[in-house]
Design an enzyme around this catalytic site. Structure first.
Site, PDB file in Angstrom:
ATOM      1  N   GLU A 150       5.164  -3.663  12.991  1.00 26.35           N
ATOM      2  CA  GLU A 150       4.713  -2.849  14.126  1.00 26.35           C
ATOM      3  C   GLU A 150       3.192  -2.720  14.189  1.00 26.35           C
ATOM      4  OE1 GLU A 150       5.213   1.604  14.014  1.00 26.35           O
ATOM      5  OE2 GLU A 150       5.990   1.207  16.002  1.00 26.35           O
ATOM      6  N   ASP A 151       2.550  -2.730  13.022  1.00 24.01           N
ATOM      7  CA  ASP A 151       1.108  -2.476  13.002  1.00 24.01           C
ATOM      8  C   ASP A 151       0.275  -3.630  13.540  1.00 24.01           C
ATOM      9  OD1 ASP A 151       1.302   0.137  11.990  1.00 24.01           O
ATOM     10  OD2 ASP A 151       1.870  -0.712  10.059  1.00 24.01           O
TER      11      ASP A 151
ATOM     12  N   HIS B 116       0.034   7.538   9.911  1.00 21.76           N
ATOM     13  CA  HIS B 116      -0.064   7.120  11.305  1.00 21.76           C
ATOM     14  C   HIS B 116       0.410   8.247  12.232  1.00 21.76           C
ATOM     15  CE1 HIS B 116       0.417   2.692   9.939  1.00 21.76           C
ATOM     16  NE2 HIS B 116      -0.769   2.774  10.497  1.00 21.76           N
TER      17      HIS B 116
ATOM     18  N   CYS C 132       8.088   1.053  11.986  1.00 25.76           N
ATOM     19  CA  CYS C 132       7.215   0.039  11.371  1.00 25.76           C
ATOM     20  C   CYS C 132       7.875  -1.323  11.271  1.00 25.76           C
ATOM     21  CB  CYS C 132       6.847   0.442   9.956  1.00 25.76           C
ATOM     22  SG  CYS C 132       6.645   2.175   9.718  1.00 25.76           S
TER      23      CYS C 132
ATOM     24  N   LEU D 130       0.840  -1.205   0.000  1.00 25.55           N
ATOM     25  CA  LEU D 130       0.000   0.000   0.000  1.00 25.55           C
ATOM     26  C   LEU D 130       0.874   1.253   0.000  1.00 25.55           C
ATOM     27  CD1 LEU D 130      -2.512  -1.056   2.816  1.00 25.55           C
ATOM     28  CD2 LEU D 130      -2.920  -1.086   0.333  1.00 25.55           C
TER      29      LEU D 130
ATOM     30  N   ARG E 246      -4.458  -5.909   5.346  1.00 25.26           N
ATOM     31  CA  ARG E 246      -3.487  -6.164   6.408  1.00 25.26           C
ATOM     32  C   ARG E 246      -4.100  -6.848   7.637  1.00 25.26           C
ATOM     33  NH1 ARG E 246       0.824  -1.934   7.765  1.00 25.26           N
ATOM     34  NH2 ARG E 246       1.704  -3.955   8.356  1.00 25.26           N
TER      35      ARG E 246
ATOM     36  N   ASP F 298       2.353  -6.048   2.769  1.00 26.38           N
ATOM     37  CA  ASP F 298       2.890  -5.069   3.728  1.00 26.38           C
ATOM     38  C   ASP F 298       3.409  -5.702   5.025  1.00 26.38           C
ATOM     39  OD1 ASP F 298       2.483  -2.241   2.665  1.00 26.38           O
ATOM     40  OD2 ASP F 298       0.517  -3.118   2.267  1.00 26.38           O
TER      41      ASP F 298
END
Ligand code: CIR
Length: 262
Positions: free
Chosen positions: A69-70, A167, A254, A22, A89, A64
């Site tokens: 981290e997400d 973010h 990230c 993305l 995701r 991704d």
């Protein structure tokens, strides 16, 4: 200092599908080979502080997934598995959960169907958890997180992610227990009252996403004025190439989950 001293990090190798990652603006496809070189340098810097770094295998089904981290929030008392707001995701979080369970005793999960929250929107300081509502993180997600961390000794405070910024942490990072590196546009929202704030140099907003990891501050290469500000403030800075992740709006934070298992 529990907010920046860690014994462990989890990373995931980039997959060939990274070309489908993305991005807000298309500035060209990332070069996988160069991204792998940068990723090695990043992991070597984390390891140079004495930490154990877990390197997970690439997940080609999730373009991704290098941006681990997400998928989770790792706190001193336990870990919380996130619910990423980007539909492509969402499944990455379940892929991360067993790796957290292998290291943490207490693992909780954001699970309500209307809750969305990504780790990139969360900054943990010595005393609190700042969460920015964004295109990826919504009110129910923040409310569920607040409930799930009850009793873990850190309060949750909702803050502001600047419009058009992916973010909350795209624009800020923790440098030490009192100090935040932030873009001026984010600091102007007043969310860092009580902290010492260092602003990124003008035109170097993309340098705001760094990580303090034990004795080092890892920052993206190519932002000499902000690097010099951090040097002068007494931080030990390590510059890491980030040109390829930057094409997908990714940066230093990230690429890892950072924690001390509890
Ligand atoms: C995304 O749009 O989700 C990825 N291309 C970039 C994620 C960056 N993650 C982060 O800032 N924590």
């Amino acid at each position: 200092m529990r907010s920046f001293q860690f014994t462990h990090a989890i990373t995931r190798k980039p997959a060939p599908s990274i070309l489908q990652g993305l991005r807000a603006v298309d500035t060209g496809n990332p070069d996988l080979g160069l991204m792998q070189t940068h990723h090695h340098d990043y992991i070597a810097a984390l390891r140079s502080t004495g930490a154990t770094v877990v390197e997970l295998d690439p997940l080609d089904g999730f373009p991704d997934s290098v941006f681990v981290e997400d998928t989770a929030l790792c706190l001193p008392a336990g870990a919380i598995v996130m619910r990423p707001g980007a539909p492509s995701r969402l499944g990455e979080a379940a892929e991360m959960e067993p790796h957290l369970r292998a290291l943490y005793t207490e693992v909780r999960r954001i699970e309500a169907a209307d809750s969305f929250i990504e780790g990139g929107d969360i900054l943990v300081t010595e005393t609190e958890i700042l969460v920015g509502r964004s295109a990826r993180t919504n009110g129910p997600g923040i409310a569920e997180l607040t409930h799930k961390v009850e009793g873990w000794g850190l309060s949750v405070r909702e803050v502001f992610t600047p419009p058009g910024v992916l973010h909350f942490k795209t624009d800020c990072s923790l440098l030490d227990a009192e100090t935040i590196l932030s873009t001026r546009r984010l600091d102007d929202s007043g969310c860092f009252k009580g902290y010492r704030v260092i602003h990124t140099a003008e035109g170097e907003e993309a340098a705001a996403n760094t990580i303090r990891f034990n004795g080092l501050v890892l920052m993206p290469a190519g932002f000499a004025r902000t690097r010099d500000l951090l040097d002068r403030a007494g931080f030990t800075v390590r510059e890491i190439g980030n040109s390829e992740c930057a094409k997908l709006d990714g940066g230093m934070s990230c690429l890892s989950l950072r924690f001390t298992p509890a």
